[in-house]
Structures are given as structure tokens and as C-alpha cells.
Design a protein around this motif. Structure first.
Motif, PDB file in Angstrom:
ATOM      1  N   ARG A  24      -1.338  16.245 -47.252  1.00 47.99           N
ATOM      2  CA  ARG A  24      -0.357  15.470 -46.503  1.00 47.99           C
ATOM      3  C   ARG A  24      -0.986  14.412 -45.611  1.00 47.99           C
ATOM      4  O   ARG A  24      -0.324  13.872 -44.724  1.00 47.99           O
ATOM      5  N   ARG A 227       5.155  19.905 -43.865  1.00 46.34           N
ATOM      6  CA  ARG A 227       5.624  18.937 -42.872  1.00 46.34           C
ATOM      7  C   ARG A 227       4.830  19.052 -41.575  1.00 46.34           C
ATOM      8  O   ARG A 227       4.507  18.046 -40.928  1.00 46.34           O
ATOM      9  N   PHE A 228       4.501  20.287 -41.191  1.00 43.16           N
ATOM     10  CA  PHE A 228       3.700  20.476 -39.982  1.00 43.16           C
ATOM     11  C   PHE A 228       2.299  19.899 -40.179  1.00 43.16           C
ATOM     12  O   PHE A 228       1.759  19.225 -39.296  1.00 43.16           O
ATOM     13  N   GLU A 230       1.480  17.512 -42.087  1.00 45.38           N
ATOM     14  CA  GLU A 230       1.597  16.054 -42.079  1.00 45.38           C
ATOM     15  C   GLU A 230       1.592  15.515 -40.652  1.00 45.38           C
ATOM     16  O   GLU A 230       0.970  14.474 -40.363  1.00 45.38           O
ATOM     17  N   LYS A 231       2.262  16.204 -39.740  1.00 47.71           N
ATOM     18  CA  LYS A 231       2.281  15.767 -38.340  1.00 47.71           C
ATOM     19  C   LYS A 231       0.892  15.864 -37.719  1.00 47.71           C
ATOM     20  O   LYS A 231       0.460  14.977 -36.979  1.00 47.71           O
ATOM     21  N   VAL A 232       0.174  16.966 -38.023  1.00 45.11           N
ATOM     22  CA  VAL A 232      -1.181  17.120 -37.491  1.00 45.11           C
ATOM     23  C   VAL A 232      -2.098  16.043 -38.055  1.00 45.11           C
ATOM     24  O   VAL A 232      -2.899  15.439 -37.334  1.00 45.11           O
ATOM     25  N   ALA A 234      -1.259  13.074 -39.122  1.00 40.55           N
ATOM     26  CA  ALA A 234      -0.910  11.788 -38.514  1.00 40.55           C
ATOM     27  C   ALA A 234      -1.485  11.676 -37.106  1.00 40.55           C
ATOM     28  O   ALA A 234      -1.953  10.609 -36.692  1.00 40.55           O
ATOM     29  N   GLU A 235      -1.474  12.788 -36.364  1.00 41.46           N
ATOM     30  CA  GLU A 235      -2.028  12.796 -35.021  1.00 41.46           C
ATOM     31  C   GLU A 235      -3.534  12.529 -35.049  1.00 41.46           C
ATOM     32  O   GLU A 235      -4.057  11.703 -34.289  1.00 41.46           O
TER      33      GLU A 235
END
Length: 286
Positions: A24, A227-228, A230-232, A234-235
Motif C-alpha cells: 500500500r 487501509r491502515f 496505507e495511512k502509515v 503515507a505518513e
């Protein structure tokens, strides 16, 4: 970018999360998973991969020199096309390959050269990292480190003395919690470290990322775990971008400060090592 995913105690799912993170990672980056668990790899068995190419063949080739493209020559693909460098299941073979790959003049330089190419991200599954582990040279040269920990008192008790070492290994360490136990707010209060979040309990998503027959379709983006991740991703990717000319507010998930005085927590409640005893469900400290 070189990202190490590891634990300091137990086995809280580093391999599964490393695969999710790489799968992701924001486009157009080119991500690869490097399985570097000194206790032996899981990906070859989970996804019925061949014994070579992989970590052993890469370590052998690195001794003879080469350029960054050599890394890609020792990958195999998971369903969906994610390239991985799988470690052998045997711990002795895995440790020998890691010892060779972590040599500064050969494998380590080669890995760093590959991750310095524009758009290349290597997510290294380091498994459990103990003092003296052969994967430590790779961890210490990482651009970011993700530490996974379960949130029970016995797991958290091992973190205070080791988190300062992790902070010295990388400028961007991140703590993620897994499974039930204390909340992220309680952990932040007790450790003085704000976890970036908690990996969701997602058996279906984890099954897909583990290659289990019960989840035949490769759909990490549709799962809570994906999804989680992906957020990590992106961070972490955002942290590597050039700094904005505008000052940014201080984040609550700043890298691993380990203060002895925590805002909002009475100083008397802090132990000599900087950590309070975790509260029991009834509100009493234990």
C-alpha cells in the motif's frame, strides 16, 4: 527509502504488516519487501515460493559486487505483483545470509544504493530484534523504523529501556500497537511515547496477506489492515519530503522522546526508569 519493521519482544505480526505496508505504499514508488528475520522466513512457505532467488542468493551475489539493480534480480512476486526477497525458513541459513548481507562493504552498501534510487522503497521485515542480531546493521541504517508491540503490561514492560536505543538507530521511529490491551492514550501516558496507532484486528485481511487459502483474492486495499497500512505508509513518505517553508505544528507522534516528566501525569507517579506502572482495569496501578 529503507524502512525496517520489527518487534522487541514476541512476534506481533511484523511479516504481515511489512507486506501490507509495501503493498500500500503511495504510487509511483517502487516497493520491495526484504525478509530479514534471523529466526527464518515465512513468505516462501506462505506463498509457495521457490528457494531461489531470495535472501541467500542475494547475499552470495553481493560478495562479488554489483550495482543497485542486483537487488531486483533476486526477487520473486507475490500475488498482485509485489516483489519480495524471501528468507529461507531455516534459522541458521537466514542468519548466515543476513551476516553476509549486512557487511558494510558489500550487501549493506548495495541495499542502501538501491533504496537511494528515486522512488524505490525497501520494507525490511526484521522480525524480533535482539541485541547482537545480525540484522542490526540494516536496522541502524534505516530511514524509518516501525516497532510493533502488543499492548499488554508484560509486553510494554520491555520497551522503556530499549526505546532510547531505537531512537538512536533512526531519525523517524514509529510505535504501533497490536491486539487487545491498553489503549493508545494509556500507553502514551505510561511510556511518554505516543503510538502512531493500533493495527486493526482484521483476520480476513491478515489471511490474504499471509497467502492462506481462506482468502484467495489479493485485495489488501479493501481490508481494514490494508487501509491502515496505507495511512502509515503515507505518513512515512510525507516525512521524507523536503520540509515546507511554512512552520508545521509539533506532532503528537514525534519520534520516541522518553521523558521522565509527562504532561498531565503527577511526577511522583513516575518510576526511576521514567515509566509508571500500568493501571489495572479497576483503576489501581499494578
Amino acid at each position: 527509502m529503507l524502512v525496517s519493521v520489527l518487534s522487541l519482544k514476541g512476534s506481533p505480526g511484523a511479516t504481515t504488516f511489512a507486506v501490507a505496508l509495501a503493498a500500500r505504499w503511495p504510487a509511483p514508488a517502487r516497493a520491495v519487501v526484504v525478509e530479514a528475520d534471523a529466526s527464518g522466513g515465512d513468505l516462501a512457505v506462505r506463498f509457495s515460493l521457490t528457494s531461489t532467488p531470495g535472501l541467500v542468493s542475494l547475499a552470495a551475489a553481493a560478495r562479488r559486487g554489483g550495482n543497485a539493480d542486483l537487488v531486483w534480480q533476486h526477487t520473486q512476486q507475490l500475488p498482485g505483483g509485489l516483489p519480495v526477497i524471501a528468507a529461507p525458513p531455516d534459522a541458521d541459513q537466514a542468519r548466515a545470509a543476513l551476516s553476509a548481507l549486512a557487511q558494510p562493504a558489500s550487501g549493506l552498501d548495495l541495499l542502501r544504493e538501491a533504496t537511494r534510487q528515486a522512488g524505490v522503497v525497501a520494507v525490511v521485515d526484521c522480525g524480533r530484534v535482539d541485541p547482537g542480531s545480525p540484522v542490526l546493521p540494516i536496522v541502524r541504517t534505516s530511514d524509518a523504523i516501525i516497532v510493533l508491540s502488543r499492548a499488554h503490561a508484560d509486553d510494554l514492560a520491555h520497551l522503556p529501556r530499549r526505546l532510547p536505543s531505537v531512537a538512536r538507530w533512526s531519525p523517524s521511529p514509529v510505535l504501533l500497537l497490536t491486539g487487545p490491551g491498553y489503549s493508545t492514550a494509556e500507553v502514551a501516558r505510561e511510556l511518554g511515547v505516543a503510538p502512531l496507532g493500533r493495527v486493526p484486528d482484521d483476520p480476513r485481511g491478515a489471511a490474504a496477506l499471509c497467502g492462506r487459502a481462506a482468502a484467495p483474492r489479493w485485495l489488501p486495499g479493501r481490508s481494514a489492515l490494508g487501509r491502515f497500512a496505507e495511512k502509515v505508509a503515507a505518513e512515512l513518505a510525507a516525512r521524507r519530503r523536503p520540509p515546507s517553508p511554512e512552520p508545521e505544528p509539533r506532532r503528537l507522534d514525534a519520534p520516541f522522546p522518553v521523558p521522565h516528566a509527562i504532561p498531565g501525569v503527577p511526577p511522583a507517579a513516575v518510576s526511576p526508569n521514567g515509566v509508571r506502572s500500568a493501571p489495572s482495569p479497576g483503576g489501581q496501578t499494578s
